[in-house]
Design a protein around this motif. Structure first.
Motif, PDB file in Angstrom:
ATOM      1  N   VAL A  88       0.834  -1.209   0.000  1.00  0.00           N
ATOM      2  CA  VAL A  88       0.000   0.000   0.000  1.00  0.00           C
ATOM      3  C   VAL A  88       0.865   1.254   0.000  1.00  0.00           C
ATOM      4  O   VAL A  88       0.623   2.199  -0.765  1.00  0.00           O
ATOM      5  CB  VAL A  88      -0.940  -0.001   1.223  1.00  0.00           C
ATOM      6  N   ALA A  89       1.902   1.268   0.847  1.00  0.00           N
ATOM      7  CA  ALA A  89       2.769   2.447   0.944  1.00  0.00           C
ATOM      8  C   ALA A  89       3.486   2.718  -0.372  1.00  0.00           C
ATOM      9  O   ALA A  89       3.580   3.873  -0.820  1.00  0.00           O
ATOM     10  CB  ALA A  89       3.777   2.262   2.076  1.00  0.00           C
ATOM     11  N   LEU A  90       3.987   1.669  -1.003  1.00  0.00           N
ATOM     12  CA  LEU A  90       4.687   1.842  -2.274  1.00  0.00           C
ATOM     13  C   LEU A  90       3.728   2.291  -3.376  1.00  0.00           C
ATOM     14  O   LEU A  90       4.092   3.099  -4.239  1.00  0.00           O
ATOM     15  CB  LEU A  90       5.381   0.535  -2.674  1.00  0.00           C
ATOM     16  N   PHE A  91       2.501   1.774  -3.338  1.00  0.00           N
ATOM     17  CA  PHE A  91       1.506   2.184  -4.326  1.00  0.00           C
ATOM     18  C   PHE A  91       1.190   3.671  -4.178  1.00  0.00           C
ATOM     19  O   PHE A  91       1.166   4.416  -5.170  1.00  0.00           O
ATOM     20  CB  PHE A  91       0.240   1.348  -4.159  1.00  0.00           C
ATOM     21  N   VAL A  92       0.955   4.109  -2.944  1.00  0.00           N
ATOM     22  CA  VAL A  92       0.656   5.528  -2.697  1.00  0.00           C
ATOM     23  C   VAL A  92       1.844   6.399  -3.108  1.00  0.00           C
ATOM     24  O   VAL A  92       1.673   7.466  -3.720  1.00  0.00           O
ATOM     25  CB  VAL A  92       0.302   5.753  -1.214  1.00  0.00           C
ATOM     26  N   ALA A  93       3.060   5.946  -2.782  1.00  0.00           N
ATOM     27  CA  ALA A  93       4.257   6.716  -3.153  1.00  0.00           C
ATOM     28  C   ALA A  93       4.396   6.802  -4.671  1.00  0.00           C
ATOM     29  O   ALA A  93       4.824   7.837  -5.211  1.00  0.00           O
ATOM     30  CB  ALA A  93       5.496   6.070  -2.545  1.00  0.00           C
ATOM     31  N   THR A  94       4.020   5.744  -5.376  1.00  0.00           N
ATOM     32  CA  THR A  94       4.106   5.750  -6.833  1.00  0.00           C
ATOM     33  C   THR A  94       3.057   6.673  -7.435  1.00  0.00           C
ATOM     34  O   THR A  94       3.324   7.363  -8.428  1.00  0.00           O
ATOM     35  CB  THR A  94       3.934   4.319  -7.388  1.00  0.00           C
ATOM     36  N   ILE A  95       1.861   6.693  -6.839  1.00  0.00           N
ATOM     37  CA  ILE A  95       0.846   7.650  -7.284  1.00  0.00           C
ATOM     38  C   ILE A  95       1.388   9.069  -7.142  1.00  0.00           C
ATOM     39  O   ILE A  95       1.271   9.905  -8.052  1.00  0.00           O
ATOM     40  CB  ILE A  95      -0.448   7.494  -6.453  1.00  0.00           C
ATOM     41  N   ALA A  96       2.009   9.341  -5.994  1.00  0.00           N
ATOM     42  CA  ALA A  96       2.544  10.678  -5.746  1.00  0.00           C
ATOM     43  C   ALA A  96       3.668  11.024  -6.715  1.00  0.00           C
ATOM     44  O   ALA A  96       3.725  12.135  -7.263  1.00  0.00           O
ATOM     45  CB  ALA A  96       3.037  10.777  -4.300  1.00  0.00           C
ATOM     46  N   SER A  97       4.590  10.079  -6.947  1.00  0.00           N
ATOM     47  CA  SER A  97       5.737  10.373  -7.811  1.00  0.00           C
ATOM     48  C   SER A  97       5.318  10.547  -9.268  1.00  0.00           C
ATOM     49  O   SER A  97       5.846  11.415  -9.972  1.00  0.00           O
ATOM     50  CB  SER A  97       6.793   9.270  -7.684  1.00  0.00           C
ATOM     51  N   THR A  98       4.357   9.738  -9.736  1.00  0.00           N
ATOM     52  CA  THR A  98       3.896   9.891 -11.124  1.00  0.00           C
ATOM     53  C   THR A  98       3.076  11.164 -11.286  1.00  0.00           C
ATOM     54  O   THR A  98       3.108  11.803 -12.338  1.00  0.00           O
ATOM     55  CB  THR A  98       3.075   8.673 -11.577  1.00  0.00           C
ATOM     56  N   LEU A  99       2.357  11.542 -10.230  1.00  0.00           N
ATOM     57  CA  LEU A  99       1.594  12.788 -10.285  1.00  0.00           C
ATOM     58  C   LEU A  99       2.555  13.984 -10.334  1.00  0.00           C
ATOM     59  O   LEU A  99       2.348  14.931 -11.101  1.00  0.00           O
ATOM     60  CB  LEU A  99       0.690  12.889  -9.055  1.00  0.00           C
ATOM     61  N   PHE A 100       3.610  13.914  -9.536  1.00  0.00           N
ATOM     62  CA  PHE A 100       4.603  14.985  -9.509  1.00  0.00           C
ATOM     63  C   PHE A 100       5.288  15.116 -10.866  1.00  0.00           C
ATOM     64  O   PHE A 100       5.417  16.212 -11.419  1.00  0.00           O
ATOM     65  CB  PHE A 100       5.635  14.700  -8.424  1.00  0.00           C
ATOM     66  N   VAL A 101       5.737  13.986 -11.422  1.00  0.00           N
ATOM     67  CA  VAL A 101       6.408  14.015 -12.720  1.00  0.00           C
ATOM     68  C   VAL A 101       5.419  14.379 -13.825  1.00  0.00           C
ATOM     69  O   VAL A 101       5.746  15.119 -14.762  1.00  0.00           O
ATOM     70  CB  VAL A 101       7.062  12.648 -13.007  1.00  0.00           C
ATOM     71  N   GLY A 102       4.186  13.856 -13.714  1.00  0.00           N
ATOM     72  CA  GLY A 102       3.177  14.148 -14.732  1.00  0.00           C
ATOM     73  C   GLY A 102       2.870  15.623 -14.852  1.00  0.00           C
ATOM     74  O   GLY A 102       2.503  16.112 -15.930  1.00  0.00           O
ATOM     75  N   ALA A 103       3.028  16.352 -13.741  1.00  0.00           N
ATOM     76  CA  ALA A 103       2.786  17.801 -13.794  1.00  0.00           C
ATOM     77  C   ALA A 103       3.694  18.463 -14.821  1.00  0.00           C
ATOM     78  O   ALA A 103       3.298  19.439 -15.484  1.00  0.00           O
ATOM     79  CB  ALA A 103       3.005  18.403 -12.407  1.00  0.00           C
TER      80      ALA A 103
END
Length: 370
Positions: A88-103
């Motif tokens: 769960v933690a890695l999934f949430v972190a990946t959502i955050a990192s892809t959202l950050f890069v996607g910006a």
């Protein structure tokens, strides 16, 4: 210490012809059978594995204090029914990192509410990777192979992630199971990648801010497009690039691009990669003869790109994968318990899987122009 195993565990008499047990112990939920082998290791494990699996145990041969021992562990021991917090933690972190890069792909401030504009990119990238890994997971469960939920790998790179993996425990029961598990990920992920690519191509382009278009110091990242993605664009009649520098294709397309590139890399036919599993299933132990040729081919591709095609530093990606393939080759592949040949239908699907993988190949996937 006892001469007989606990209730539910196999009796030593059921495999006495291959392993002469002289002592049985219990050890923190495991059952240890100390004894002397009556045959070679491969035959021993092929004989005892079904007996233990039928009783709900995974078994391995180990050496303790100089003695050979069959270590039997309950098949579901790793599944404690709790919340998989690491996943769960890695999934949430990946959502955050892809959202950050996607910006960055949408040219918005990642620290502002506008970052939500990058959600389509995040859904595309994480969705394709999730479908790939859950393809493996579903087939693992179908064949009663103990597998973890996907571990996503967040990384603030060009795409915000380095992919996802699942972890399998215990032996693979047959070539059939090895094939189904190995091929399910790439095929499922490729279906998702095709769907995401089609959606992305139908979305309106992103507008590049004038200050970036007119900047003399701007760095342009150019992507090659694999034949499969080019075919999708041709069928839909949509462009993969625009002559107007102020327009860029929807970042959602890059979710499909990532899925296709990941499919190709995973289908490199060595060791524990999906391609290694599929090849081992198709040709059996002959796969060991093919595996050493793969790193050589990757290094040759890198050399061609560097010296002949003049691709420069971008050829380095194949050097990296040549090294990875070498390490994976030496690590070895998976030997299923039942090594019987596949049926004709699975052989055909296996060949098709490699053909689809080849349609995802790009000699120079990414080039940075400054």
């Amino acid at each position: 210490m006892s001469a007989q195993p606990p209730d539910g565990a196999p009796s030593p008499d059921s495999f006495a012809s291959v392993f002469d047990v002289y002592e049985v112990r219990r050890d923190d939920g495991r059952v240890l059978y100390f004894g002397d082998p009556e045959t070679d290791r491969e035959t021993l494990m092929e004989t005892v594995w079904p007996a233990f699996r039928e009783r709900g145990y995974e078994v391995r041969l180990a050496r303790r204090t100089g003695e050979l021992v069959l270590v039997a562990e309950p098949h579901d021991a790793a599944d404690d029914g709790g919340v998989p917090w690491t996943n769960v933690a890695l999934f949430v972190a990946t959502i955050a990192s892809t959202l950050f890069v996607g910006a960055n792909w949408y040219y918005v401030d990642p620290f502002s509410p506008e970052v939500v504009q990058a959600l389509p990119f995040t859904v595309a990238v994480v969705g394709v990777l999730a479908v790939h890994e859950f393809g493996h997971y579903a087939m693992s469960r179908y064949h009663d192979v103990d597998a973890s939920l996907p571990y996503f790998i967040p990384f603030p790179s060009l795409f915000g992630t380095m992919g996802a993996v699942i972890r399998m425990r215990g032996r693979i029961p047959s070539r059939k199971a090895l094939f189904d598990i190995g091929a399910a990920g790439p095929l499922a992920g490729l279906v998702a990648a095709v769907a995401v690519s089609a959606v992305g191509l139908l979305l309106p382009p992103v507008t590049v801010p004038p200050e970036i278009v007119n900047s003399a110091s701007a760095v342009e990242v150019q992507f090659a497009y694999p034949p499969l993605l080019q075919a999708i664009a041709a069928v839909l009649g949509e462009p993969l690039s625009y002559s107007d520098p102020s327009k860029s294709i929807s970042p959602v397309v890059m979710g499909g691009w990532i899925g296709m590139f990941v499919t190709f890399l995973n289908l490199i036919p060595v060791g524990q990669l999906d391609g290694g599993h599929v090849l081992r299933s198709l040709v059996g132990e002959h796969a060991d003869r093919v595996a050493p040729l793969v790193p050589t081919a990757l290094f040759a591709l890198a050399g061609y790109q560097w010296f002949v095609a003049d691709a420069g530093d971008t050829a380095g990606i194949w050097v990296v994968w040549g090294v990875i393939a070498t390490v994976i080759t030496f690590a070895g592949g998976v030997d299923p318990v039942d090594d019987s040949s596949l049926d004709a239908r699975r052989v055909a699907v296996g060949v098709l899987t490699f053909v689809l993988g080849a349609l995802c190949f790009m000699p120079v996937p990414i080039e940075i122009v400054g």
